[in-house]
Design a protein around this motif. Structure first.
Motif, PDB file in Angstrom:
ATOM      1  N   ILE A   1      47.091  29.514  -9.770  1.00  0.00           N
ATOM      2  CA  ILE A   1      46.889  28.024  -9.259  1.00  0.00           C
ATOM      3  C   ILE A   1      48.351  27.439  -9.603  1.00  0.00           C
ATOM      4  N   ILE A   2      48.918  27.443 -10.529  1.00  0.00           N
ATOM      5  CA  ILE A   2      50.179  27.100 -10.933  1.00  0.00           C
ATOM      6  C   ILE A   2      50.973  27.600  -9.913  1.00  0.00           C
ATOM      7  N   ALA A   3      51.383  29.104  -9.702  1.00  0.00           N
ATOM      8  CA  ALA A   3      52.325  29.727  -8.928  1.00  0.00           C
ATOM      9  C   ALA A   3      52.007  29.124  -7.253  1.00  0.00           C
ATOM     10  N   SER A   4      50.991  28.924  -6.873  1.00  0.00           N
ATOM     11  CA  SER A   4      50.788  28.251  -5.625  1.00  0.00           C
ATOM     12  C   SER A   4      51.166  27.132  -5.341  1.00  0.00           C
ATOM     13  N   GLY A   5      51.563  26.342  -6.423  1.00  0.00           N
ATOM     14  CA  GLY A   5      51.902  24.894  -6.400  1.00  0.00           C
ATOM     15  C   GLY A   5      50.904  23.575  -6.380  1.00  0.00           C
ATOM     16  N   ALA A   6      49.284  24.197  -6.769  1.00  0.00           N
ATOM     17  CA  ALA A   6      48.434  23.142  -6.554  1.00  0.00           C
ATOM     18  C   ALA A   6      47.912  22.817  -7.988  1.00  0.00           C
ATOM     19  N   ALA A   7      48.814  22.763  -8.912  1.00  0.00           N
ATOM     20  CA  ALA A   7      48.631  22.494 -10.132  1.00  0.00           C
ATOM     21  C   ALA A   7      49.244  21.298 -10.621  1.00  0.00           C
ATOM     22  N   SER A   8      48.667  20.455 -11.416  1.00  0.00           N
ATOM     23  CA  SER A   8      49.257  19.315 -11.814  1.00  0.00           C
ATOM     24  C   SER A   8      49.961  19.612 -13.100  1.00  0.00           C
TER      25      SER A   8
END
Length: 87
Positions: free
Chosen positions: A49-56
């Protein structure tokens, strides 16, 4: 604690816990448990999720804290980060 040896087992079974349970002796020398497997899955998903840019930023920081607390060393954390990036 997640170690490089436990990640190698996870990779050998391609993240399939059922395959691991059917295809290995318990307990094995790594000390891998169902809880370890679940933690690897959880961290791998969070890192994806972090790598995809979707994380806060808050989610990313909480994940990094959990990585530092539950993964043995930086080398193992890097291997886990690579597992989180889709091929």
């Amino acid at each position: 604690m997640i170690t490089l040896e436990k990640l190698e087992i996870y990779q050998r079974f391609d993240g399939d816990i059922d395959g691991w349970i059917r295809g290995s002796r318990h307990p094995d020398s790594s000390g891998m448990t169902d809880a370890d497997w679940s933690l690897i899955d959880e961290l791998r998903t969070a890192l994806h999720i972090i790598a995809s840019g979707a994380a806060s930023p808050r989610f990313a920081a909480a994940t990094e804290r959990k990585l530092r607390l539950s993964v043995a060393d930086e080398r193992t954390r890097e291997v886990l980060r690579k597992l989180a990036v889709p091929k």
